[in-house]
Design an enzyme around this catalytic site. Structure first.
Site, PDB file in Angstrom:
ATOM      1  CG  ASP A  77      40.439  32.706  34.331  1.00 31.43           C
ATOM      2  OD1 ASP A  77      39.914  33.678  34.902  1.00 31.43           O
ATOM      3  OD2 ASP A  77      40.739  32.719  33.123  1.00 31.43           O
ATOM      4  CB  ALA A 192      41.662  27.412  29.101  1.00 31.31           C
TER       5      ALA A 192
END
Length: 295
Positions: A77, A192
Site C-alpha cells: 500500500d 490504516a
C-alpha cells in the site's frame, strides 16, 4: 476487447529484492500485447543496478513526468500511495499488484499478473473513486505534497510532551485535543493508521472523513465522523514550538505558528478493482475476522 496500443506507467518497491522477479512476468505480459511501457527511474535503477536485471523496451521517467492509460503499482500500500501522489488529478486509473504484506489498495495477487493484465485489455474490471484530503497552511508552506489519499496526521516531535490541537469544523469550534497527535482519515485510510489508534472502519464511497486522536490525555475523547465536504481548521500548540504533519506517512516539521486547513481535494483517485471484488470479503480476509486464533 481493446485493440489499441495501451500505455502503462510502472511504480515499484525498491526494498523487496526477493520479490522483484515479478516485474519480469509483468513486463513479459505487456510485451506480448505490444504495450508502451514507462518505469519510474528509482525502481528501474533498483532492478538494473541493484538486482542486475536486464530491462528492455522500457522508457524511464522521473517523478510525475509521464502519461499513461494505466498506472501499475508493484509493492504494498505504501507504493500505491506514492503512485497515487504522482498521478494526482490526472484521472489515470491505478492497479495495485501486491508483493508486500497486508494490502487494501494493492490487493491484486502478484501470482495472477497475467490474468489481471488480460482483464484490463478486455475491460473486465471496475473502478472505485476515492476521496483525497488537501492541506493548506497559513504560515510556513509545506515543502512536499499537499494531498493525501489515506490520512493526514498531526503529531508531536519530541518524546516528552503532548501537543494541543484546537479544532474547528466549518467554523464551529469542536474541541481542543491534548494528545500525541490527531489523524484525519478518508474511508480509504480508515483501515490504516487511524484504525491502529481506535478509529472506525469506514466503507469506501460513504463520502465522510473521521478524526481520531493519538493517545489522548482524556479518556472522554472519541473518534468523530463527518461529511467530507467539511472544512477542518487546526491551530497547534507545542512546548517545543513545532510539530510534524504527515501526509500518507510522509512527514515534515512545521513551527506551531503555522495553522492548517484541511478539506476534500478537487479530484479523486481511481482505483482498479477486479470485477466481482467485494469490499466486505476483502475486509474479512485482511482483518482475519472469523479466523480461529487459538494455537
Amino acid at each position: 476487447m481493446t485493440s489499441r496500443k495501451l500505455k502503462f506507467a510502472i511504480f515499484g518497491n525498491s526494498y523487496q529484492a526477493k520479490k522483484s522477479a515479478y516485474i519480469l512476468k509483468l513486463l513479459a505480459c505487456l510485451a506480448e500485447r505490444h504495450a508502451v511501457v514507462y518505469m519510474e527511474r528509482g525502481f528501474h535503477s533498483f532492478l538494473t543496478a541493484g538486482q542486475k536485471m536486464s530491462i528492455d523496451g522500457v522508457t524511464v521517467f522521473d517523478n510525475d513526468d509521464f502519461s499513461a492509460d494505466f498506472v501499475i503499482s508493484m509493492g504494498g500500500d505504501g507504493t500505491f500511495l506514492r503512485a497515487a501522489s504522482m498521478v494526482a488529478g490526472r484521472n489515470i486509473p491505478i492497479l495495485g499488484i501486491n508483493t508486500g504484506r497486508l494490502g487494501f489498495l494493492a490487493d491484486v495477487n502478484a501470482q495472477e499478473i497475467e490474468r489481471d493484465i488480460q482483464a484490463l485489455y478486455e475491460g473486465d474490471y471496475t473502478i472505485d473513486t476515492r476521496s483525497v484530503i488537501q492541506v493548506e497552511t497559513v504560515g510556513q508552506p509545506l515543502k512536499g505534497y499537499h494531498c493525501a489519499l489515506n490520512d493526514v496526521a498531526i503529531l508531536k516531535r519530541d518524546n516528552a510532551s503532548m501537543i494541543t490541537v484546537h479544532t474547528t469544523i466549518n467554523g464551529d469550534y469542536l474541541t481542543t485535543y491534548q494528545a500525541d497527535g490527531l489523524i484525519l482519515s478518508t474511508p480509504t485510510g480508515s483501515t490504516a493508521y487511524s484504525l491502529s489508534n481506535g478509529g472506525p472502519i469506514i466503507v469506501p464511497g460513504t463520502h465522510v472523513f473521521s478524526l481520531t486522536a493519538v493517545a489522548p490525555h482524556s479518556l472522554n475523547v472519541r473518534p468523530i465522523v463527518f461529511s467530507e465536504d467539511s472544512e477542518i481548521q487546526l491551530t497547534i500548540e507545542s512546548r517545543t514550538h513545532n510539530y510534524l504533519v504527515a501526509l500518507d506517512g510522509r512527514s515534515e516539521p512545521l513551527p506551531d505558528t503555522t495553522r492548517l486547513t484541511l478539506r476534500k481535494a478537487p479530484y479523486r483517485v481511481k482505483v482498479i478493482k477486479r470485477a466481482g471484488t467485494k469490499y466486505f470479503h476483502t475486509l474479512r480476509e485482511k482483518m482475519m475476522w472469523g479466523a480461529d486464533q487459538r494455537g
